[in-house]
Scaffold this active site. Structure first.
Site, mmCIF file in Angstrom:
data_model
loop_
_atom_site.group_PDB
_atom_site.id
_atom_site.type_symbol
_atom_site.label_atom_id
_atom_site.label_comp_id
_atom_site.label_asym_id
_atom_site.label_seq_id
_atom_site.Cartn_x
_atom_site.Cartn_y
_atom_site.Cartn_z
ATOM 1 N N LEU A 116 0.079 -45.039 48.599
ATOM 2 C CA LEU A 116 1.471 -44.995 48.179
ATOM 3 C C LEU A 116 1.709 -43.629 47.555
ATOM 4 C CD1 LEU A 116 2.052 -48.466 46.417
ATOM 5 C CD2 LEU A 116 2.847 -47.779 48.694
ATOM 6 N N ASP A 117 2.919 -43.104 47.699
ATOM 7 C CA ASP A 117 3.263 -41.827 47.069
ATOM 8 C C ASP A 117 3.118 -41.925 45.554
ATOM 9 O OD1 ASP A 117 3.960 -40.929 49.579
ATOM 10 O OD2 ASP A 117 6.135 -41.119 49.255
ATOM 11 N N ARG A 118 2.913 -40.777 44.925
ATOM 12 C CA ARG A 118 2.792 -40.717 43.462
ATOM 13 C C ARG A 118 3.943 -41.448 42.766
ATOM 14 N NH1 ARG A 118 0.789 -37.257 39.395
ATOM 15 N NH2 ARG A 118 -0.256 -35.948 40.956
#
Length: 223
Positions: free
Chosen positions: A59-61
């Site tokens: 997942l993105d930051r």
């Protein structure tokens, strides 16, 4: 972030898989610049096994919500194949600027790298990889809409680029929207995941609670 924090965010556990509620604002693994990452705390999730669990996907930051970990090598191989074959169902909640006129639809726009100097930033590219996203309106305000987004493919930044390309970027997106400064944070949450892990059994379905930084925007849309 501490190990105890991560332990409290455990949503599901069995012999093969863990699902945690990833907080927004922390990378899942160390990037080239280093810094704190969620992987730093995986030792608290061993639960008696000799090695730490490992990421089955990313997942993105700045994206929160359901993150799947494999507890050992064979589990990771099985989960990796399910993700690669597109058999794992993912539903994200997002709050977007403006919003679509219709109540549901399909985005079918191929994606490619923006340019070599921008890392993993992406763009709509007719010669890029196929990318499809189902969307459905959950609620609306005067200026925003809450959407359920289901990616049918797993391209980097897919939901963010697709939403922006149709003229309703995700709120708080500093790359593809108008979220520079990030006061409210990216309004994107991996709400639910469905993993058909065991033959002859119902898929494992897990939901992550709405994070604090999205509650106000979702409430404005009637959720």
């Amino acid at each position: 972030m501490t190990g105890d924090d991560l332990s409290r965010r455990l949503l599901y556990r069995d012999a093969l898989m863990l699902i945690v509620d990833k907080p927004a604002g922390i990378a899942v693994h160390k990037g080239p610049k280093g810094g704190e990452s969620l992987e730093d705390f995986f030792s608290v999730l061993r639960f008696g096994l000799p090695r730490n669990p490992a990421l089955a996907h990313r997942l993105d930051r700045d994206t929160s919500g359901c993150l799947v970990l494999g507890r050992h090598r064979k589990a990771l191989e099985k989960l990796g194949l399910l993700f690669k074959q597109g058999k794992i169902g993912k539903t994200y909640w997002a709050v977007v600027e403006g919003g679509p006129k219709e109540d549901e639809g399909l985005i079918d726009l191929p994606l490619g790298r923006l340019d070599a100097s921008r890392g993993w930033w992406m763009k709509v590219d007719p010669s890029g990889q196929p990318a499809q996203t189902l969307w459905r309106v959950l609620g609306r305000s005067a200026t925003t809409a809450a959407l359920a987004l289901t990616p049918l493919t797993g391209r980097t930044h897919q939901l963010r680029v697709h939403s922006s390309a149709l003229g309703w970027p995700i709120l708080g997106d500093p790359i593809y929207g108008n979220g520079r400064g990030g006061a409210i944070g990216l309004q994107l949450h991996a709400r639910e995941i469905e993993v058909p892990l065991y033959k002859g059994k119902e898929p494992v379905r897990v939901s992550a609670p709405v994070p604090g930084h999205m509650q106000e925007a979702l409430a404005a849309c009637g959720l």
